[in-house]
Design an enzyme around this catalytic site. Structure first.
Site, PDB file in Angstrom:
ATOM      1  CE  LYS A   1      -3.681  -2.610   2.196  1.00  0.00           C
ATOM      2  NZ  LYS A   1      -4.348  -3.041   3.421  1.00  0.00           N
TER       3      LYS A   1
ATOM      4  CD  GLN B   1      -3.254  -4.536   6.685  1.00  0.00           C
ATOM      5  OE1 GLN B   1      -3.213  -3.567   5.944  1.00  0.00           O
ATOM      6  NE2 GLN B   1      -3.805  -5.676   6.323  1.00  0.00           N
TER       7      GLN B   1
ATOM      8  CG  ASP C   1      -9.271  -0.476   4.743  1.00  0.00           C
ATOM      9  OD1 ASP C   1      -9.098  -0.785   3.545  1.00  0.00           O
ATOM     10  OD2 ASP C   1      -8.499  -0.831   5.652  1.00  0.00           O
TER      11      ASP C   1
END
Ligand code: NAP
Length: 292
Positions: free
Chosen positions: A52, A96, A119
């Site tokens: 990412k 994450q 997200d």
């Protein structure tokens, strides 16, 4: 059989995002800045976050990685989330997953400002997606819709079978496919570990989204000729011939199933790279304040 090449498509989309970002900044927009919180040293998570960060560099975004020890408390982590919510320099951020067991992931996700939730995990975004309103769509399902769209896979009126009902893949995917959009209007069946006679259902599918995390679960005798398959699964399977000692396996037994498919994504190189690109798409959306 058409190979749905997620790696190639991701590269094309990154180049489009780079051009769009340059125009946005030339018109006075602030450089998009994606931050990522990583807790602990799980091998998979380190790799994903690394991808990412690298992708941000490729498209001209700023990125910041905040890496904490496993021992961080939930309260400390919530405080870090608050700091990112309040930081005007940060366009959007992700936490994450998975998080260590002593931290309640739901509480952490709920603490994220929905306007920075690139997200798409916050209930506000999940709710908006369900209602068909502008929102950050969870990155993996968004990446899959891009594959369907760019490769011209027709979903309207098709029977889509989604195997898996997780909050980050199966459930949002089923909502998108049944919604009223260019990559929706499908008739959707959602299957999970309590589904009976799974094979009877998959045999009827025009499109299968396999997202259960069981390597090579879907075999050729479970699908009909001409099916389109999106393989979301990524499991590290021990392999002494591989340099790393492991190999990534999808949920589909590719060699035999691909022979019956009209189109299929490979693992690796299918859904994975598109998930990363979707995060960039959401971050650019956040920079442009397209989701309120
Ligand atoms: P998850 O949270 O573990 O969910 C798995 C789902 O599969 C659950 O709904 C479970 O049912 C269902 N399931 C398990 N065994 C089954 C069976 N035998 N038959 C039918 N359904 C079954 O997993 P996830 O987070 O959605 O991830 C799924 C896979 O995708 C994993 O391999 C993950 O690594 C991968 N993934 C890849 C990407 C990418 O970018 N490529 C992104 C995210 C995830 P229950 O609900 O009944 O338990």
């Amino acid at each position: 059989m058409l190979l749905l090449d997620g790696k190639k498509l991701a590269d094309e989309l990154k180049s489009e995002i780079k051009t769009e970002t340059e125009s946005f900044m030339a018109a006075g927009g602030r450089k998009p800045h994606l931050a990522a919180i990583l807790v602990g040293n799980d091998g998979g998570s380190l790799t994903y976050v690394g991808h990412k960060v690298k992708a941000c560099e490729q498209v001209g975004f700023k990125s910041t990685l905040l890496h904490f020890e496993d021992s961080i408390s939930e309260e400390q982590l919530l405080n870090e989330v608050k700091k990112l919510n309040d930081d005007e320099e940060v366009t959007g951020f992700i936490v994450q997953l998975p998080l260590p067991k002593h931290i309640n992931a739901d509480r952490v996700i709920m603490a994220i400002d929905p306007r920075k939730d690139v997200d798409g995990f916050h209930p506000v975004n999940v709710g908006k997606v369900t209602l068909g309103l502008p929102a950050y769509v969870s990155a993996t399902p968004l990446g899959i819709t891009k594959i369907l769209e760019r490769y011209g896979v027709e979903t309207a009126g098709k029977h889509c079978v989604v195997i898996g009902r997780s909050n980050i893949v199966g459930r949002p995917m089923s909502i998108l496919l049944s919604g009223q959009s260019a990559t929706g209007n499908a008739t959707v069946t959602v299957c999970h570990s309590r589904t009976k006679n799974l094979r009877e259902i998959t045999m009827q599918a025009d499109i299968i989204i396999a997202a259960l995390g069981k390597p090579e679960f879907l075999t050729a005798d479970m699908v009909k000729e001409g099916v389109v398959i999106i393989d979301v699964g990524t499991t590290r399977v021990t392999d002494s011939t591989a340099k790393a000692g492991w190999r990534l396996k999808g949920d589909v037994k590719f060699e035999e199933v691909s022979k019956k498919c009209a189109a299929i994504t490979p693992v690796p190189g299918g859904v994975g790279p598109m998930t990363v690109v979707s995060l960039l798409l959401n971050t650019l959306k956040a920079a442009k304040h397209e989701v309120q």
